[in-house]
Design an enzyme around this catalytic site. Structure first.
Site, short mmCIF file in Angstrom:
data_model
loop_
_atom_site.label_atom_id
_atom_site.label_comp_id
_atom_site.label_asym_id
_atom_site.label_seq_id
_atom_site.Cartn_x
_atom_site.Cartn_y
_atom_site.Cartn_z
N HIS A 257 0.83 -1.20 0.00
CA HIS A 257 0.00 0.00 0.00
C HIS A 257 0.87 1.26 0.00
CE1 HIS A 257 -3.70 2.29 1.24
NE2 HIS A 257 -2.77 3.11 1.71
N GLU A 258 1.85 1.31 0.91
CA GLU A 258 2.68 2.50 1.01
C GLU A 258 3.62 2.64 -0.19
OE1 GLU A 258 1.75 4.61 3.00
OE2 GLU A 258 0.53 3.35 4.32
N HIS A 261 1.87 4.62 -2.78
CA HIS A 261 1.99 6.07 -2.56
C HIS A 261 3.36 6.58 -3.02
CE1 HIS A 261 -1.73 6.92 -0.48
NE2 HIS A 261 -1.50 6.03 0.46
N GLU A 287 -4.68 7.83 -3.02
CA GLU A 287 -5.19 6.57 -2.50
C GLU A 287 -5.50 5.58 -3.62
OE1 GLU A 287 -5.19 5.38 0.48
OE2 GLU A 287 -4.36 7.24 1.27
#
Length: 492
Positions: A257-258, A261, A287
């Protein structure tokens, strides 16, 4: 020097100082000594005072007026528009308020973390009440007679409104709730991965997953944090994760997930560094990059096949013995308290609850002293489970502790955007699964870099997503994807 050039030079220094302030926040959440909290709060307040003074410098208005006649292309025009927007917003916020918010939200992170660790809501509520008072003041200043919550939301998703988001959520909720009921009542139920998984092994696998998604280790690093986040841009974007020895998916998918980003920030056109274009255009778009990485790619049948073999090699005798069962386990739908650990089906329901609660907090319809009860009542109604302790309830998220009111709905918008992007990406990359089964997600990352990342803030959020997808934004691609994927896993 022309007005345009003077403004760009001034902006460059402001952006650099903003990056320094962000690095102070990263340090506080990862490696700062626990006893340095008060010092760091003063440092953050000092940095905010300097930044606020620069962002409200009267010369910006003068330079903007003169620079209008010096615009050479669309990039120049967009930079001036973004700087003017920020200047107008910042000049409405008193310097005292900006500085106090920076000081208090820096202090509150430690207070929240301690309260969360001890499941002690009462220890955090007085600080939250102070933050809320300041955020209401900020919202009123920014709204200038308009809707206070919309004024805060505009910081994260420009031009979005609570009314529009409420409409999107109202359309999504019935299909999500029905799908959840069908899945929880299905005869076929995936097995849950159980066991103890050593922390160092999890972190080694997390690094492998980050590499599989093309994370540039020469411009990034991975550390541990209570609440995973990414930080930085241009040539330095760092990720964090966390480890639960009984749940390796927590670590692995937080990492992916990170990375989503950070890949966004690292993929922005290098010519935009230290300019108003050199960052992600909105939190919803941001997101979308983390959620499509984590879910549509990272939890796909193809990628989990690769991950299954890596985990089988790394850990002794997992209770799940084949890739198909592992894929089902990764995507298992079950009642749970924690938003960041939620399955794809229920995740947006977590966001909808927080959206309603924080709107009521900002509007004064809900008092901080009643927040825990309101949370627990709503959670039981929405999820059918009674909250057992504050760390699984109102204390689980850091966002309100650091003043991020208006942030939560961007997670759900990101899911909607990700659904649209995934549909378009799969059409353009019909052989993507072949790469994913080899642990190579870079074709997907390269598609996202071409269509999203490199543009930075050049194109407004809705226009950017619609350009990438060739269609209007709709929640239907996300909902169709969820129904097809989970219907197959659960044999509906």
């Amino acid at each position: 020097m022309s007005d345009f050039d003077a403004l760009m030079e001034f902006q460059r220094t402001t952006e650099a100082l903003s990056s320094v302030a962000e690095r102070l926040g990263w340090d506080q959440e990862t490696v700062m000594p626990r006893g340095a909290t008060e010092q760091r709060a003063e440092e953050m307040a000092a940095m905010e005072a300097v930044l606020h003074e620069r962002r409200t410098d009267p010369r910006i208005g003068e330079w903007l007026d003169g620079a209008e006649a010096e615009i050479e292309d669309d990039e120049d025009a967009r930079m001036l528009k973004l700087i003017a927007r920020d200047f107008q917003r910042q000049t409405r916020i008193p310097a005292r308020l900006a500085t106090e918010l920076a000081r208090l939200t820096s202090l509150s992170q430690g207070i929240w973390a301690e309260a969360r660790s001890n499941d002690d809501v009462a220890a955090f509520l007085p600080t939250l009440a102070e933050i809320l008072m300041l955020k209401r003041e900020e919202a009123d200043a920014l709204a200038d007679g308009g809707d206070a919550y919309d004024a805060l939301l505009d910081d994260y998703e420009p031009d979005a409104t609570a009314e529009t988001i409420s409409g999107i959520f109202a359309a999504m909720r019935p299909r999500l709730v029905q799908l959840r009921e069908d899945l929880l009542g299905a005869e076929r139920q995936p097995a849950q991965l159980t066991g103890q998984f050593p922390a160092e092994t999890q972190l080694r696998l997390a690094r492998q997953c980050a590499t599989a998604f093309g994370y540039d280790w020469t411009r990034g690093r991975m550390d541990l944090a209570v609440h995973p986040f990414s930080s930085g841009r241009w040539q330095d974007s760092r990720i964090t994760t966390r480890v639960v020895t009984a749940d390796p998916f927590n670590c692995l998918y937080s990492t992916i997930h990170e990375v989503g980003h950070s890949n966004y920030e690292l993929g922005i056109d290098s010519d935009y560094a230290f300019t108003a274009l050199g960052r992600g255009v909105s939190l919803g778009v941001h997101e979308s990059q983390s959620r499509i990485s984590e879910n549509q790619i990272g939890r796909s049948r193809a990628f989990t096949e690769w991950l299954f073999h890596r985990m089988s090699d790394a850990f002794d005798a997992m209770n799940i013995s084949d890739p198909q069962a592992f894929y089902a386990s990764v995507n298992r739908v079950a009642p749970g308290y924690i938003r960041t650990e939620s399955d794809e089906v229920q995740y947006n329901l977590h966001i909808m609850m927080r959206f309603d609660l924080e709107r009521d907090l900002i509007a004064g319809k809900l008092d901080v002293t009643d927040l825990e009860e309101a949370w627990n009542t709503r959670f039981l109604k929405d999820f059918g489970v009674a909250v057992d302790k504050p760390s699984n309830g109102v204390l689980q998220d850091v966002h309100w502790a650091v003043g991020l009111f208006g942030y939560f709905p961007t997670y759900a918008l990101g899911n909607v955007y990700a659904g649209c992007l995934n549909e378009a990406m799969r059409e353009d990359l019909p052989d993507l699964d072949e790469s994913l089964t080899e642990g190579d997600a870079t074709p997907a990352v390269e598609w996202l870099r071409e269509n999203i990342h490199r543009h930075g803030s050049l194109t407004p959020p809705v226009e950017l997503i619609e350009n990438a997808c060739g269609a209007q934004i709709s929640a239907d691609p996300l909902l169709d994807y969820l129904e097809e994927k989970f219907g197959a896993i659960y044999a509906l």
